[in-house]
Design an enzyme around this catalytic site. Structure first.
Site, PDB file in Angstrom:
ATOM      1  N   HIS A  17       0.846  -1.205   0.000  1.00 20.13           N
ATOM      2  CA  HIS A  17       0.000   0.000   0.000  1.00 20.13           C
ATOM      3  C   HIS A  17       0.882   1.258   0.000  1.00 20.13           C
ATOM      4  O   HIS A  17       0.619   2.212  -0.730  1.00 20.13           O
ATOM      5  CB  HIS A  17      -0.876   0.058   1.256  1.00 20.13           C
ATOM      6  CG  HIS A  17      -1.941  -0.987   1.326  1.00 20.13           C
ATOM      7  ND1 HIS A  17      -2.156  -1.769   2.438  1.00 20.13           N
ATOM      8  CD2 HIS A  17      -2.894  -1.373   0.428  1.00 20.13           C
ATOM      9  CE1 HIS A  17      -3.182  -2.581   2.233  1.00 20.13           C
ATOM     10  NE2 HIS A  17      -3.636  -2.373   1.003  1.00 20.13           N
ATOM     11  N   LYS A  41     -17.768  -6.302   7.804  1.00 25.75           N
ATOM     12  CA  LYS A  41     -16.501  -6.977   8.109  1.00 25.75           C
ATOM     13  C   LYS A  41     -16.065  -6.669   9.537  1.00 25.75           C
ATOM     14  O   LYS A  41     -16.269  -5.548  10.011  1.00 25.75           O
ATOM     15  CB  LYS A  41     -15.402  -6.474   7.158  1.00 25.75           C
ATOM     16  CG  LYS A  41     -15.400  -7.147   5.800  1.00 25.75           C
ATOM     17  CD  LYS A  41     -14.098  -6.773   5.084  1.00 25.75           C
ATOM     18  CE  LYS A  41     -14.072  -7.232   3.646  1.00 25.75           C
ATOM     19  NZ  LYS A  41     -12.885  -6.705   2.931  1.00 25.75           N
ATOM     20  N   ARG A  95      -1.174  -5.973  -8.228  1.00 27.06           N
ATOM     21  CA  ARG A  95       0.000  -6.780  -7.868  1.00 27.06           C
ATOM     22  C   ARG A  95       0.310  -7.799  -8.947  1.00 27.06           C
ATOM     23  O   ARG A  95       1.445  -8.042  -9.292  1.00 27.06           O
ATOM     24  CB  ARG A  95      -0.251  -7.508  -6.542  1.00 27.06           C
ATOM     25  CG  ARG A  95      -0.277  -6.596  -5.342  1.00 27.06           C
ATOM     26  CD  ARG A  95      -0.887  -7.274  -4.163  1.00 27.06           C
ATOM     27  NE  ARG A  95      -2.266  -7.655  -4.440  1.00 27.06           N
ATOM     28  CZ  ARG A  95      -3.097  -8.135  -3.543  1.00 27.06           C
ATOM     29  NH1 ARG A  95      -2.688  -8.332  -2.310  1.00 27.06           N
ATOM     30  NH2 ARG A  95      -4.336  -8.444  -3.868  1.00 27.06           N
ATOM     31  N   SER A 133      -3.030  -7.871   2.746  1.00 24.57           N
ATOM     32  CA  SER A 133      -3.423  -7.661   4.146  1.00 24.57           C
ATOM     33  C   SER A 133      -3.969  -8.949   4.745  1.00 24.57           C
ATOM     34  O   SER A 133      -3.747  -9.239   5.923  1.00 24.57           O
ATOM     35  CB  SER A 133      -4.488  -6.564   4.251  1.00 24.57           C
ATOM     36  OG  SER A 133      -3.951  -5.325   3.890  1.00 24.57           O
TER      37      SER A 133
END
Ligand code: PNS
Length: 160
Positions: A17, A41, A95, A133
């Site tokens: 990040h 979440k 990514r 993450s």
């Protein structure tokens, strides 16, 4: 002045990040890092910790560049938050090819919702391309060492 929003969960912020933030600040006048408050979440770090970890990581790792970055939380639609803060661009990191499909879907949907807002992708540095993450959380939850994956500010909070 061109403002961009980098939205995400940042639970926790990773070196990947941070790399995207650094790249985006080279392009935009102002970057807002927007931490999504998602009632569906249960995060590992609560909102205050996530915000503090990002703010401290920026100061500790980015030096003067951090002055171009604001950190805040938002709920609701990302494009609505863009309207609120005057952002014409959404920043996302890519990514690997595996990210592409879901990111493309999100970018097209956001464009339908807000045709004036474009999504700009930055390719994460190769050394961070495997980082996520979710993996960091899993390793941390089992007591593993995540010091190579997250900035020190996030590490301090994960260790607490
Ligand atoms: O870090 P993440 O979890 O990959 O970030 C995903 C995020 C926050 C960018 C995405 O879930 C999002 O934009 N959520 C806000 C609600 C919204 O606008 N949904 C429509 C997206 S097409």
């Amino acid at each position: 002045m061109t403002t961009a929003l980098y939205p995400g969960s940042f639970d926790p912020i990773t070196l990947g990040h941070l790399d995207v933030i650094r790249r985006a600040t080279a392009v935009f006048d102002k970057l807002v890092v927007g931490v999504l408050v998602n009632p569906k979440k249960t995060p590992m770090l609560d909102l205050d910790d996530r915000l503090a970890a990002i703010r401290e990581a920026l100061t500790e790792e980015l030096g003067d560049t951090a002055k171009k970055v604001e950190v805040d939380s938002f709920d609701g639609l990302t494009v609505d938050y863009c309207g609120k803060i005057g952002a014409s661009f959404i920043v996302r990191g890519l990514r690997a090819v595996s990210d592409f499909e879901s990111e493309l879907q999100m970018a097209h949907t956001n464009r339908k919702l807000a045709p004036d807002v474009d999504t700009i992708f930055f390719m994460t540095a190769l050394e961070h391309a495997y980082l996520s993450s979710s993996l960091v959380k899993e390793i941390a939850a089992f007591g593993g060492d995540v010091s190579r994956f997250v900035p020190a500010a996030a590490l301090r909070r994960l260790r607490r």
